[in-house]
Design a protein around this motif. Sequence first.
Motif, PDB file in Angstrom:
ATOM      1  N   TYR A 521      11.181  22.262 -52.391  1.00 15.32           N
ATOM      2  CA  TYR A 521      11.018  20.900 -51.894  1.00 15.32           C
ATOM      3  C   TYR A 521      11.116  20.897 -50.363  1.00 15.32           C
ATOM      4  N   GLY A 522      10.450  19.940 -49.754  1.00 13.92           N
ATOM      5  CA  GLY A 522      10.357  19.914 -48.294  1.00 13.92           C
ATOM      6  C   GLY A 522      11.683  19.799 -47.583  1.00 13.92           C
ATOM      7  N   TYR A 523      12.676  19.149 -48.179  1.00 12.11           N
ATOM      8  CA  TYR A 523      13.921  18.916 -47.455  1.00 12.11           C
ATOM      9  C   TYR A 523      14.720  20.191 -47.235  1.00 12.11           C
ATOM     10  N   VAL A 524      14.368  21.293 -47.952  1.00 15.08           N
ATOM     11  CA  VAL A 524      15.044  22.561 -47.737  1.00 15.08           C
ATOM     12  C   VAL A 524      14.102  23.613 -47.143  1.00 15.08           C
ATOM     13  N   SER A 525      12.911  23.209 -46.709  1.00 18.79           N
ATOM     14  CA  SER A 525      11.974  24.248 -46.281  1.00 18.79           C
ATOM     15  C   SER A 525      10.942  23.828 -45.251  1.00 18.79           C
ATOM     16  N   ALA A 526      10.601  22.555 -45.166  1.00 16.83           N
ATOM     17  CA  ALA A 526       9.399  22.149 -44.423  1.00 16.83           C
ATOM     18  C   ALA A 526       9.740  21.465 -43.106  1.00 16.83           C
ATOM     19  N   THR A 527      10.586  22.069 -42.301  1.00 16.29           N
ATOM     20  CA  THR A 527      11.012  21.461 -41.038  1.00 16.29           C
ATOM     21  C   THR A 527       9.828  21.256 -40.097  1.00 16.29           C
ATOM     22  N   GLN A 547      24.481  18.001 -46.345  1.00 17.48           N
ATOM     23  CA  GLN A 547      25.686  17.318 -45.884  1.00 17.48           C
ATOM     24  C   GLN A 547      25.828  15.950 -46.529  1.00 17.48           C
ATOM     25  N   ARG A 548      24.758  15.439 -47.067  1.00 11.75           N
ATOM     26  CA  ARG A 548      24.756  14.115 -47.681  1.00 11.75           C
ATOM     27  C   ARG A 548      24.654  14.183 -49.198  1.00 11.75           C
ATOM     28  N   GLY A 549      24.988  15.335 -49.749  1.00  7.92           N
ATOM     29  CA  GLY A 549      25.138  15.453 -51.192  1.00  7.92           C
ATOM     30  C   GLY A 549      23.962  16.034 -51.944  1.00  7.92           C
ATOM     31  N   TRP A 550      22.840  16.290 -51.283  1.00  7.82           N
ATOM     32  CA  TRP A 550      21.700  16.858 -51.974  1.00  7.82           C
ATOM     33  C   TRP A 550      21.925  18.349 -52.207  1.00  7.82           C
ATOM     34  N   ALA A 551      21.232  18.910 -53.171  1.00 10.07           N
ATOM     35  CA  ALA A 551      21.418  20.311 -53.533  1.00 10.07           C
ATOM     36  C   ALA A 551      21.032  21.222 -52.378  1.00 10.07           C
ATOM     37  N   ALA A 552      21.800  22.321 -52.226  1.00 12.04           N
ATOM     38  CA  ALA A 552      21.524  23.267 -51.142  1.00 12.04           C
ATOM     39  C   ALA A 552      20.264  24.066 -51.406  1.00 12.04           C
ATOM     40  N   LYS A 553      19.982  24.350 -52.672  1.00  7.68           N
ATOM     41  CA  LYS A 553      18.784  25.105 -53.043  1.00  7.68           C
ATOM     42  C   LYS A 553      18.005  24.267 -54.040  1.00  7.68           C
ATOM     43  N   ALA A 554      16.727  24.081 -53.785  1.00  9.89           N
ATOM     44  CA  ALA A 554      15.959  23.137 -54.600  1.00  9.89           C
ATOM     45  C   ALA A 554      14.556  23.663 -54.871  1.00  9.89           C
TER      46      ALA A 554
END
Length: 666
Positions: A521-527, A547-554
Amino acid sequence: MKNLAAQARPKQAGNRSAAALTGVLAALTVLGVGHLVAALIDPAASPFYAMGASVVDHTPHALKDAAIRRFGSNDKLALFASMAAVMVVFAAILGILERRRPLGSVLLVLLGGVVLGAALQRPTATPWFAVPTLIGVAAGVLALRVLIGRVPVSGPALGGEATEGVSSADRVAGEESHPRAGSMGGGASMTGSAPRSDRDTGRDLELDGERRSGGRHPAEGGTIARTGPMGIGAAAGDDTAAGVGRADVGDVAADVGPAARNDAVAGTRRAAGGDSAATILPVASGGIGPSRSADVSSTSGTPPSGSLGGGGSRRRFLLFAAGVGAVAVGAAVAGQWVGARLRDVVADRAGFVVPRPVVPALAVEPGVRRAVPGLAEFVTPNDRFYRVDTALQLPALRSGDWRLRIHGMVDRPMELDIVGLRRRVAVERMITMTCVSNEVGGELVGTAVWTGYLLADLLAEVGVRPEADMLLSRSVDGFTAGTPVSAVTDGRDALLAVGMNGEPLPIAHGYPARLIVPGLYGYVSATKWVVDLELTRFDRAEAYWTQRGWAAKALIKTASRIDVPAAFATVPSGDVTVAGVAWAQHRGIDAVEVQVDDQPWQPATLADEYSTDTWRQWTWRWTAPPGAHTLRVRAIDRDGVTQTDARAQPFPDGSTGWHSRVITVR
């Protein structure tokens, strides 16, 4: 008295409206002036954007998902509109509070302190980030004080006539010193006639004696002795003079209303030798007369304590308000213009040449596409590609200013500029991206041809140490994402991209450089707007969303969607084409099945697979009987895992469930 109160209400409402307008204009001045100053320092220091970014940072995930679900890529506009509405309400309250005391100014300064703190907490903040807010708040307070002193206080005179051009302070002084229970001073009636009491006559004589012993007639510039419920007041020239007074004008003794600092006067007078009461309208300072048609056009009130300027007519107030509004809006527009000229990223992008890939993307064969009206295109055009990020203001990063620092747990730290990057081998890949906020059946997914450089090659140059398991990427605006090192080095086409569908990256999609990692997913990879890559560990660092509770690896979950027919569509009975897309990046889609109502699942026809990193289109021919029907779809990935029917929201690692649509067949 009831009629008098009824007449006063709309006038007082108008005064509150004018005061509220002063608050709104003052707040607009803070934002406009602050935005202009920020253009000279850093656009991220703008009070409006600093406050908005803080709101984004602290928005609960449920509310964020709801906003994205409702507004999609337009969530920024929705946030701006919501912020503007809230600010207008609070600013109006500040203006109303400012009428009697400078409470509005105090609160404006306090709110400015909150915005100042938000600006200084931005990831890229320097001490200079405080300057736009400080100057903006100072300008806003000045605008508030100037305007509030010119708010026209319009209300009926005590005799029922309207008075205009009296400042708010004058009105307050009069209300506080003048009895409201239908009497004047020693009990004289405001309307009708009433007999003169011995006490009234005594006061007249007492005042007359004082005038003869030293006072002068008002017309001669002398002082006016005043009496009220508490006795004799000070002379009219004294700062303490207030209340209800009497003065002899010729042979006439009159009850005089509050003399507001030598400005307009209003009240009810009574002839010394008769029973009738006559209304005295406001007259210019310097004299009091019994005329019923006194000229009120020359009156000018005085402002509230500490304000600048004096109260005036509605026209004068509106002119000042228009001037302040023009300055505020002009400052904001100038800020945008100055910022664009100082950082002309649009022109820079127009001159950027996408590198020619040594290894171009595979051609899209005819069997990969399905020509069905309403079905998502296999390659998503740039202007229709979804956008979800935390940037309220698009970073203006020119390619010549771009630098990429690679450091952390590496043997050979490196910094690249765009020239150094171009010396490396460019590649081109077709990759489907998905946002973690995508709901079941949502449209936050798209496919594009990305041109760039393999991240694995760059990491090989710096020598990643074995203990590093996280690639922490950072945007120029401070956003961070944590990507497993294994996902970058396992042979997949993870890219540092500079081109999209044959063009330079659109500014909204990360120009001049961003990351693309298939299968995540973009939030862990698509900066986007990436400027920093740090090799570290998941047990030592956290990225923005984790930091806001989402999974570290997705990992992207297997999903499918019905595009045709549209939701709640009415179709004719007989042969109906059902079509959609399915995706399971880096694993691939092996099958898609469709269900009508509770009947058995039927296999759909898949288009040819382009690669495991892209979605697949599918179609199904349905002989539709009349009636209302529910269509469902599910996919099976290359690992043999069937898409689950368990419904889950996007938080914390992506939504799940079968997409369905209700169709009416006639």
